[in-house]
Design a protein around this motif. Structure first.
Motif, PDB file in Angstrom:
ATOM      1  N   ALA A  39      -7.295   4.519  11.207  1.00 29.66           N
ATOM      2  CA  ALA A  39      -6.912   4.897   9.838  1.00 29.66           C
ATOM      3  C   ALA A  39      -5.448   4.592   9.536  1.00 29.66           C
ATOM      4  CB  ALA A  39      -7.190   6.382   9.601  1.00 29.66           C
ATOM      5  N   ARG A  40      -4.639   4.385  10.559  1.00 29.35           N
ATOM      6  CA  ARG A  40      -3.234   4.023  10.335  1.00 29.35           C
ATOM      7  C   ARG A  40      -3.078   2.546  10.023  1.00 29.35           C
ATOM      8  NH1 ARG A  40      -1.286   6.214  15.968  1.00 29.35           N
ATOM      9  NH2 ARG A  40      -3.201   5.089  16.363  1.00 29.35           N
ATOM     10  N   GLN A  41      -4.152   1.760  10.245  1.00 28.59           N
ATOM     11  CA  GLN A  41      -4.076   0.321  10.023  1.00 28.59           C
ATOM     12  C   GLN A  41      -4.944  -0.154   8.859  1.00 28.59           C
ATOM     13  OE1 GLN A  41      -5.029  -0.777  14.144  1.00 28.59           O
ATOM     14  NE2 GLN A  41      -2.990  -1.686  14.220  1.00 28.59           N
ATOM     15  N   VAL A  42      -5.562   0.792   8.182  1.00 30.66           N
ATOM     16  CA  VAL A  42      -6.355   0.479   6.987  1.00 30.66           C
ATOM     17  C   VAL A  42      -5.597   1.065   5.798  1.00 30.66           C
ATOM     18  CG1 VAL A  42      -8.552   0.837   5.813  1.00 30.66           C
ATOM     19  CG2 VAL A  42      -8.502   0.526   8.295  1.00 30.66           C
ATOM     20  N   PHE A  43      -5.450   0.283   4.765  1.00 30.59           N
ATOM     21  CA  PHE A  43      -4.627   0.706   3.635  1.00 30.59           C
ATOM     22  C   PHE A  43      -5.446   0.922   2.379  1.00 30.59           C
ATOM     23  CE2 PHE A  43      -1.938  -1.195   6.695  1.00 30.59           C
ATOM     24  CZ  PHE A  43      -0.781  -0.451   6.657  1.00 30.59           C
ATOM     25  N   LYS A  44      -4.998   1.878   1.590  1.00 35.96           N
ATOM     26  CA  LYS A  44      -5.630   2.154   0.304  1.00 35.96           C
ATOM     27  C   LYS A  44      -4.617   1.837  -0.795  1.00 35.96           C
ATOM     28  CE  LYS A  44      -4.567   7.042   1.051  1.00 35.96           C
ATOM     29  NZ  LYS A  44      -5.111   8.380   1.199  1.00 35.96           N
ATOM     30  N   THR A  45      -5.135   1.396  -1.923  1.00 35.42           N
ATOM     31  CA  THR A  45      -4.277   1.120  -3.075  1.00 35.42           C
ATOM     32  C   THR A  45      -4.538   2.198  -4.118  1.00 35.42           C
ATOM     33  OG1 THR A  45      -5.941  -0.341  -4.044  1.00 35.42           O
ATOM     34  CG2 THR A  45      -4.269  -1.367  -2.684  1.00 35.42           C
ATOM     35  N   LEU A  46      -3.469   2.744  -4.630  1.00 34.01           N
ATOM     36  CA  LEU A  46      -3.557   3.841  -5.589  1.00 34.01           C
ATOM     37  C   LEU A  46      -2.791   3.463  -6.847  1.00 34.01           C
ATOM     38  CD1 LEU A  46      -2.810   6.643  -2.992  1.00 34.01           C
ATOM     39  CD2 LEU A  46      -5.046   5.956  -3.850  1.00 34.01           C
ATOM     40  N   LEU A  47      -3.392   3.662  -7.987  1.00 33.19           N
ATOM     41  CA  LEU A  47      -2.748   3.352  -9.264  1.00 33.19           C
ATOM     42  C   LEU A  47      -2.114   4.625  -9.799  1.00 33.19           C
ATOM     43  CD1 LEU A  47      -2.341   0.946 -11.153  1.00 33.19           C
ATOM     44  CD2 LEU A  47      -4.330   1.716 -12.412  1.00 33.19           C
ATOM     45  N   VAL A  48      -0.828   4.530 -10.103  1.00 36.21           N
ATOM     46  CA  VAL A  48      -0.043   5.690 -10.515  1.00 36.21           C
ATOM     47  C   VAL A  48       0.550   5.452 -11.898  1.00 36.21           C
ATOM     48  CG1 VAL A  48       1.958   7.111  -9.910  1.00 36.21           C
ATOM     49  CG2 VAL A  48       0.524   6.154  -8.092  1.00 36.21           C
TER      50      VAL A  48
END
Length: 99
Positions: free
Chosen positions: A41-50
């Motif tokens: 989980a430290r090497q998989v990234f999520k993109t979040l729209l702010v």
């Protein structure tokens, strides 16, 4: 493509895409990817729209590891905004974010 992939390509950063069958009943997409692909989980990234200052026309994309949480106060500070909040999912589908 996603905003994250577009940014990686723009910055000429190497990346790898991994596919899996999405379960429509799951809403924690990053954790689903970690579990289905057997990744850290430290090497998989999520993109979040702010959204900055509550304005859906002032959006930024934050990229963070699945194992972490986004600090919205830090995002606001980084962009000299009074506040930052997660954009509504339907806005994320329609808007182009600024980098």
């Amino acid at each position: 493509m996603t905003p994250a992939i577009n940014l990686l390509e723009k910055k000429r950063i190497k990346y790898a895409l991994h596919s899996y069958k999405h379960d429509a009943h799951i809403y924690h997409f990053g954790q689903e990817a970690v579990e289905k692909l057997g990744l850290d989980a430290r090497q998989v990234f999520k993109t979040l729209l702010v959204a900055l200052n509550g304005d859906t026309k002032h959006l930024v994309v934050a990229i963070t590891p699945v194992s972490g949480q986004l600090n919205l106060k830090q995002v606001a500070s980084t962009f000299n905004a009074k506040k930052a909040e997660m954009a509504e999912p339907q806005i994320a589908q329609k808007q182009r974010a600024i980098y």
